[in-house]
Design a protein around this motif. Structure first.
Motif, PDB file in Angstrom:
ATOM      1  N   GLU A  18      -3.080  -5.393  -2.507  1.00 55.35           N
ATOM      2  CA  GLU A  18      -3.110  -7.274  -1.809  1.00 55.35           C
ATOM      3  C   GLU A  18      -2.596  -7.542  -3.580  1.00 55.35           C
ATOM      4  O   GLU A  18      -2.133  -9.248  -3.787  1.00 55.35           O
ATOM      5  CB  GLU A  18      -4.240  -7.405  -1.760  1.00 55.35           C
ATOM      6  CG  GLU A  18      -5.827  -7.636  -2.425  1.00 55.35           C
ATOM      7  CD  GLU A  18      -6.240  -6.268  -2.925  1.00 55.35           C
ATOM      8  OE1 GLU A  18      -7.089  -6.486  -3.308  1.00 55.35           O
ATOM      9  OE2 GLU A  18      -5.757  -5.507  -1.730  1.00 55.35           O
ATOM     10  N   GLU A  19      -2.609  -8.034  -4.298  1.00 55.68           N
ATOM     11  CA  GLU A  19      -3.024  -8.189  -5.680  1.00 55.68           C
ATOM     12  C   GLU A  19      -1.115  -7.814  -6.139  1.00 55.68           C
ATOM     13  O   GLU A  19      -0.919  -8.409  -7.386  1.00 55.68           O
ATOM     14  CB  GLU A  19      -3.524  -7.638  -7.113  1.00 55.68           C
ATOM     15  CG  GLU A  19      -4.899  -8.395  -6.707  1.00 55.68           C
ATOM     16  CD  GLU A  19      -5.945  -7.818  -7.425  1.00 55.68           C
ATOM     17  OE1 GLU A  19      -5.359  -6.913  -8.603  1.00 55.68           O
ATOM     18  OE2 GLU A  19      -7.136  -8.274  -7.291  1.00 55.68           O
ATOM     19  N   THR A  20      -0.149  -6.892  -5.448  1.00 55.32           N
ATOM     20  CA  THR A  20       0.617  -6.356  -5.900  1.00 55.32           C
ATOM     21  C   THR A  20       1.808  -7.454  -6.208  1.00 55.32           C
ATOM     22  O   THR A  20       1.658  -7.870  -4.929  1.00 55.32           O
ATOM     23  CB  THR A  20       1.416  -5.191  -5.355  1.00 55.32           C
ATOM     24  OG1 THR A  20       0.326  -3.979  -5.733  1.00 55.32           O
ATOM     25  CG2 THR A  20       2.682  -4.699  -6.044  1.00 55.32           C
ATOM     26  N   LYS A  21       2.504  -7.103  -7.380  1.00 61.08           N
ATOM     27  CA  LYS A  21       4.072  -8.053  -6.629  1.00 61.08           C
ATOM     28  C   LYS A  21       4.998  -8.224  -5.973  1.00 61.08           C
ATOM     29  O   LYS A  21       4.879  -6.731  -6.337  1.00 61.08           O
ATOM     30  CB  LYS A  21       4.141  -8.814  -8.125  1.00 61.08           C
ATOM     31  CG  LYS A  21       3.158  -9.517  -9.524  1.00 61.08           C
ATOM     32  CD  LYS A  21       4.134  -9.410 -11.018  1.00 61.08           C
ATOM     33  CE  LYS A  21       3.250 -10.543 -12.043  1.00 61.08           C
ATOM     34  NZ  LYS A  21       3.335 -10.695 -12.719  1.00 61.08           N
ATOM     35  N   ASP A  22       5.457  -8.830  -5.767  1.00 52.95           N
ATOM     36  CA  ASP A  22       6.868  -8.889  -4.696  1.00 52.95           C
ATOM     37  C   ASP A  22       7.345  -7.768  -5.465  1.00 52.95           C
ATOM     38  O   ASP A  22       8.262  -6.748  -4.589  1.00 52.95           O
ATOM     39  CB  ASP A  22       7.226  -9.753  -4.224  1.00 52.95           C
ATOM     40  CG  ASP A  22       7.044 -10.679  -3.255  1.00 52.95           C
ATOM     41  OD1 ASP A  22       5.885 -10.315  -2.292  1.00 52.95           O
ATOM     42  OD2 ASP A  22       7.193 -12.253  -3.188  1.00 52.95           O
ATOM     43  N   TYR A  23       8.096  -7.782  -6.507  1.00 53.06           N
ATOM     44  CA  TYR A  23       9.030  -7.380  -7.117  1.00 53.06           C
ATOM     45  C   TYR A  23       9.098  -5.588  -6.976  1.00 53.06           C
ATOM     46  O   TYR A  23       8.943  -4.327  -6.501  1.00 53.06           O
ATOM     47  CB  TYR A  23       9.318  -6.624  -8.594  1.00 53.06           C
ATOM     48  CG  TYR A  23       9.985  -6.103  -9.901  1.00 53.06           C
ATOM     49  CD1 TYR A  23      10.985  -6.177  -9.383  1.00 53.06           C
ATOM     50  CD2 TYR A  23       9.115  -5.127 -10.440  1.00 53.06           C
ATOM     51  CE1 TYR A  23      12.231  -5.450 -10.302  1.00 53.06           C
ATOM     52  CE2 TYR A  23       9.803  -4.303 -11.019  1.00 53.06           C
ATOM     53  CZ  TYR A  23      11.211  -3.855 -10.565  1.00 53.06           C
ATOM     54  OH  TYR A  23      12.478  -3.254 -11.200  1.00 53.06           O
ATOM     55  N   TYR A  24       7.589  -4.758  -7.591  1.00 49.98           N
ATOM     56  CA  TYR A  24       6.788  -3.505  -7.819  1.00 49.98           C
ATOM     57  C   TYR A  24       6.765  -3.276  -6.134  1.00 49.98           C
ATOM     58  O   TYR A  24       7.256  -2.098  -5.625  1.00 49.98           O
ATOM     59  CB  TYR A  24       5.485  -3.900  -7.760  1.00 49.98           C
ATOM     60  CG  TYR A  24       5.633  -4.539  -9.316  1.00 49.98           C
ATOM     61  CD1 TYR A  24       5.668  -2.815 -10.260  1.00 49.98           C
ATOM     62  CD2 TYR A  24       5.368  -5.094  -9.913  1.00 49.98           C
ATOM     63  CE1 TYR A  24       5.368  -3.665 -11.980  1.00 49.98           C
ATOM     64  CE2 TYR A  24       5.220  -5.581 -11.686  1.00 49.98           C
ATOM     65  CZ  TYR A  24       5.833  -4.808 -12.226  1.00 49.98           C
ATOM     66  OH  TYR A  24       5.754  -4.856 -13.618  1.00 49.98           O
ATOM     67  N   ARG A  25       6.683  -4.185  -5.056  1.00 50.90           N
ATOM     68  CA  ARG A  25       5.985  -3.847  -3.599  1.00 50.90           C
ATOM     69  C   ARG A  25       7.628  -3.962  -3.116  1.00 50.90           C
ATOM     70  O   ARG A  25       7.625  -2.442  -1.605  1.00 50.90           O
ATOM     71  CB  ARG A  25       5.673  -4.595  -2.761  1.00 50.90           C
ATOM     72  CG  ARG A  25       5.501  -4.699  -1.197  1.00 50.90           C
ATOM     73  CD  ARG A  25       4.966  -5.540  -0.766  1.00 50.90           C
ATOM     74  NE  ARG A  25       4.090  -6.084  -1.612  1.00 50.90           N
ATOM     75  CZ  ARG A  25       2.588  -5.973  -1.387  1.00 50.90           C
ATOM     76  NH1 ARG A  25       2.537  -4.557  -0.535  1.00 50.90           N
ATOM     77  NH2 ARG A  25       1.015  -6.522  -2.222  1.00 50.90           N
ATOM     78  N   SER A  35       1.331   7.241  -6.064  1.00 51.21           N
ATOM     79  CA  SER A  35       1.011   6.608  -6.600  1.00 51.21           C
ATOM     80  C   SER A  35       0.433   6.212  -7.917  1.00 51.21           C
ATOM     81  O   SER A  35       0.177   7.397  -8.529  1.00 51.21           O
ATOM     82  CB  SER A  35       0.279   5.261  -5.855  1.00 51.21           C
ATOM     83  OG  SER A  35       0.822   4.792  -5.144  1.00 51.21           O
ATOM     84  N   PHE A  36       1.015   5.261  -8.713  1.00 51.14           N
ATOM     85  CA  PHE A  36      -0.052   5.620  -9.865  1.00 51.14           C
ATOM     86  C   PHE A  36      -0.132   3.926 -10.481  1.00 51.14           C
ATOM     87  O   PHE A  36       0.762   3.157  -9.993  1.00 51.14           O
ATOM     88  CB  PHE A  36       1.459   6.228 -11.496  1.00 51.14           C
ATOM     89  CG  PHE A  36       0.766   5.990 -12.438  1.00 51.14           C
ATOM     90  CD1 PHE A  36      -0.317   6.614 -13.031  1.00 51.14           C
ATOM     91  CD2 PHE A  36       1.400   4.615 -13.108  1.00 51.14           C
ATOM     92  CE1 PHE A  36      -0.613   6.326 -14.445  1.00 51.14           C
ATOM     93  CE2 PHE A  36       1.239   4.625 -14.772  1.00 51.14           C
ATOM     94  CZ  PHE A  36      -0.372   5.620 -15.537  1.00 51.14           C
ATOM     95  N   HIS A  37      -0.954   4.222 -11.181  1.00 47.51           N
ATOM     96  CA  HIS A  37      -1.488   2.066 -11.652  1.00 47.51           C
ATOM     97  C   HIS A  37      -2.782   3.504 -12.877  1.00 47.51           C
ATOM     98  O   HIS A  37      -3.608   3.767 -12.845  1.00 47.51           O
ATOM     99  CB  HIS A  37      -2.139   1.503 -10.799  1.00 47.51           C
ATOM    100  CG  HIS A  37      -2.386  -0.240 -11.301  1.00 47.51           C
ATOM    101  ND1 HIS A  37      -3.619   0.123 -12.690  1.00 47.51           N
ATOM    102  CD2 HIS A  37      -2.368  -1.395 -11.218  1.00 47.51           C
ATOM    103  CE1 HIS A  37      -3.297  -1.413 -12.535  1.00 47.51           C
ATOM    104  NE2 HIS A  37      -2.716  -1.455 -12.240  1.00 47.51           N
ATOM    105  N   PRO A  38      -2.291   2.286 -14.295  1.00 44.81           N
ATOM    106  CA  PRO A  38      -3.086   3.071 -15.235  1.00 44.81           C
ATOM    107  C   PRO A  38      -4.699   2.491 -15.169  1.00 44.81           C
ATOM    108  O   PRO A  38      -5.656   3.145 -15.912  1.00 44.81           O
ATOM    109  CB  PRO A  38      -2.520   2.533 -16.428  1.00 44.81           C
ATOM    110  CG  PRO A  38      -1.363   1.167 -15.910  1.00 44.81           C
ATOM    111  CD  PRO A  38      -1.054   1.693 -14.774  1.00 44.81           C
ATOM    112  N   LEU A  39      -4.996   1.377 -14.030  1.00 44.61           N
ATOM    113  CA  LEU A  39      -6.431   1.308 -15.304  1.00 44.61           C
ATOM    114  C   LEU A  39      -7.236   1.623 -13.004  1.00 44.61           C
ATOM    115  O   LEU A  39      -7.872   1.892 -12.827  1.00 44.61           O
ATOM    116  CB  LEU A  39      -6.405  -0.250 -14.290  1.00 44.61           C
ATOM    117  CG  LEU A  39      -5.887  -0.338 -16.184  1.00 44.61           C
ATOM    118  CD1 LEU A  39      -6.540  -1.592 -16.507  1.00 44.61           C
ATOM    119  CD2 LEU A  39      -6.622   0.543 -17.618  1.00 44.61           C
ATOM    120  N   LYS A  40      -6.167   2.344 -12.005  1.00 44.22           N
ATOM    121  CA  LYS A  40      -6.504   2.627 -10.826  1.00 44.22           C
ATOM    122  C   LYS A  40      -6.564   4.014 -10.331  1.00 44.22           C
ATOM    123  O   LYS A  40      -5.451   4.776 -10.490  1.00 44.22           O
ATOM    124  CB  LYS A  40      -5.906   1.463  -9.804  1.00 44.22           C
ATOM    125  CG  LYS A  40      -6.136   0.239 -10.420  1.00 44.22           C
ATOM    126  CD  LYS A  40      -6.054  -0.406  -9.853  1.00 44.22           C
ATOM    127  CE  LYS A  40      -5.989  -2.468  -9.714  1.00 44.22           C
ATOM    128  NZ  LYS A  40      -5.345  -2.497  -8.170  1.00 44.22           N
TER     129      LYS A  40
END
Length: 267
Positions: A92-99, A122-127
């Protein structure tokens, strides 16, 4: 003598017919012309050979973006290997550009024939609640010009989190390949936070902290014309040309950024 000449000609012909999967993938007919024009700066054949990519490997690409390397890796690994595209993590916090970027890539996975066997993760460095690939399962993890993003948004914690996830997914003996914009070692450390460039020694230090061992580095993607000192950081240079027409000829003459190319192994 005729038999000798005939044998030599047969040997030459046979040698010229030896399959070269990487060259074939780089020359794939579905690869866009505008991407091929970047080959002189990004050296995909030499880079993938340096990382020893084989068509029967399981390979993760971290943040493939619009698919510059995916358009090579997907057909290369399609028949015998496995290609995981670890794209942007969406919540829900993802910016439109990335989405939107992920949605566009997902559409290619669904409809573009060379992507038919791509597994989108999917990859996020903190998740790490979503795996880039099963633990201890892949031969190679590759990432191209992304490390600075994890540092700029999440500082050292972001790099530590990234390397921890990469280490978990790789088999013992598997390798991590990194291409990144290179900041001179004598530059101010603070430049890493805003310029898009990273110090090679710093990346090596944090990768080794995570358990990796440096195997080799290469100057395949070096550019001695690049000082890494530009008004809008690395984005001043092509392909972005963030200053528009201002000094455009000068920046085009420099070309794309000076880049480190590093190969690590999971012991």
């Amino acid at each position: 003598m005729k038999k000798i000449i005939a044998s030599l000609l047969f040997a030459v012909a046979a040698n010229s017919a030896v399959a070269d999967p990487i060259a074939d993938a780089v020359a794939h007919p579905d690869r866009p012309l505008e991407q091929r024009m970047r080959d002189e700066y990004r050296h995909p054949q030499q880079t993938l050979r340096f990382f020893d990519i084989q068509p029967d490997m399981a390979v993760v690409e971290i943040w493939p973006g619009g698919g510059w390397y995916a358009n090579i890796l997907a057909p290369l690994l399609q028949e015998k290997g496995k290609y995981y595209a670890a794209h942007f993590y969406i919540d829900e916090e993802t910016k439109d550009y990335y989405r939107k970027a992920r949605e566009k890539f997902a559409e290619k996975v669904k409809n573009h024939p060379p992507y038919k066997n791509v597994e989108l993760t999917s990859f996020h460095p903190l998740k790490n609640d979503q795996k880039i690939a099963p633990d201890n399962s892949v031969d190679r993890i590759l990432t191209f010009r992304n490390v600075h993003n994890w540092y700029m948004y999440n500082n050292e914690e972001g790099l530590n989190g990234a390397f921890k996830q990469f280490f978990a997914a790789l088999k013992s003996g598997g390798q991590l390949g990194i291409v990144e914009h290179r900041l001179p070692e004598n530059a101010n450390d603070a430049d890493q936070q805003r310029s898009g460039y990273m110090k090679q020694s710093y990346i090596i230090q944090l990768a080794e902290k995570a358990g990796f061992k440096l195997v080799a580095s290469s100057e395949i993607n070096a550019n001695l014309k690049d000082t890494a000192q530009h008004p809008k950081g690395v984005w001043t240079l092509p392909p972005r040309l963030a200053l528009g027409e201002e000094k455009e000829a000068e920046y085009l003459a420099i070309g794309e950024s000076d880049r480190m190319t590093l190969k690590f192994i999971k012991p």
